[in-house]
Design an enzyme around this catalytic site. Structure first.
Site, PDB file in Angstrom:
ATOM      1  N   ASP A  41      39.287 -18.979   8.627  1.00 29.29           N
ATOM      2  CA  ASP A  41      39.812 -18.025   9.590  1.00 29.29           C
ATOM      3  C   ASP A  41      38.676 -17.595  10.512  1.00 29.29           C
ATOM      4  OD1 ASP A  41      42.218 -16.082  10.159  1.00 29.29           O
ATOM      5  OD2 ASP A  41      40.443 -14.802  10.129  1.00 29.29           O
ATOM      6  N   HIS A  54      42.544 -13.881  26.762  1.00 30.28           N
ATOM      7  CA  HIS A  54      43.273 -14.851  25.927  1.00 30.28           C
ATOM      8  C   HIS A  54      42.931 -16.297  26.265  1.00 30.28           C
ATOM      9  CE1 HIS A  54      45.701 -12.087  23.573  1.00 30.28           C
ATOM     10  NE2 HIS A  54      45.682 -11.309  24.648  1.00 30.28           N
ATOM     11  N   ASP A  58      41.808 -19.013  23.552  1.00 31.03           N
ATOM     12  CA  ASP A  58      42.340 -20.377  23.447  1.00 31.03           C
ATOM     13  C   ASP A  58      41.207 -21.398  23.444  1.00 31.03           C
ATOM     14  OD1 ASP A  58      44.896 -19.339  23.391  1.00 31.03           O
ATOM     15  OD2 ASP A  58      45.423 -19.985  25.427  1.00 31.03           O
ATOM     16  N   GLU A  84      44.710 -17.998  14.011  1.00 29.50           N
ATOM     17  CA  GLU A  84      43.319 -18.461  14.032  1.00 29.50           C
ATOM     18  C   GLU A  84      42.895 -18.969  12.661  1.00 29.50           C
ATOM     19  OE1 GLU A  84      43.239 -14.008  13.291  1.00 29.50           O
ATOM     20  OE2 GLU A  84      44.242 -15.248  14.751  1.00 29.50           O
TER      21      GLU A  84
END
Length: 177
Positions: A41, A54, A58, A84
């Site tokens: 994670d 964002h 990405d 994630e």
């Protein structure tokens, strides 16, 4: 292809990587072997999105996949398990080999800053490692890896922890990534 792969990263999605895990466990039964299951994670991913936007988040996810893929063996499988979170299935691994693979993944992410276009950021990964055997239930294996990953986060992040049992006396923390 689109039904089984993550649109952003191109790797198998949660459903598809779980199918791979089931197939590899069936192979473990036939060949009397073990496999490594690693759940990773991205640490503080929300902060990346909040600070850089964002699109940068990405870009981080795409870079994470590229870096993980660069250290996997050709027959290992990688899938996007959640926002994630990434699941790695490493056939023909004992626990020590799975830990070494997880450490290679961790350092591949942490050692170099990630290019975000107009900026760069250091990104780290917390990983949980467990071992699948012929008797393993796939859901239980992922739960073990998930518990170990949360332990890695609790113990400082940017590290790996091994999980071979689910703690029965410890409450599960929701939303603490």
């Amino acid at each position: 292809f689109h039904a089984e792969h993550d649109a952003l990263t191109g790797v198998p999605n949660r459903r598809a990587v779980r199918d791979v895990l089931r197939k590899e466990l069936a192979r473990c039964r036939r060949e009397k072997n073990t496999l490594g299951v690693i759940l990773g994670d991205v640490d503080h991913f929300k902060k990346i999105n909040d600070h850089y936007g964002h699109a940068a988040g990405d870009a981080v996810l795409v870079s994470v996949v590229q870096r993980i893929t660069s250290v996997l063996r050709s027959y290992d499988a990688l899938g996007r398990y959640g926002g994630e979170e990434f699941l790695i299935i490493a056939p023909n691994c004992d626990l020590a080999m799975a830990q070494k693979l997880a450490e290679r993944v961790r350092t591949a992410i942490a050692d170099e800053p990630m290019d975000l276009g107009n900026a760069s950021a250091r990104v780290t990964l917390s990983l949980g490692v467990t071992l699948g055997t012929a008797e393993s239930d796939p859901e239980f294996l992922v739960a073990q890896a998930d518990t170990a990953m949360y332990n890695a986060k609790r113990n400082g992040r940017n590290r790996l922890e091994v999980g071979l049992d689910l703690p029965l006396d410890e409450p599960i923390e929701i939303g603490r990534r």
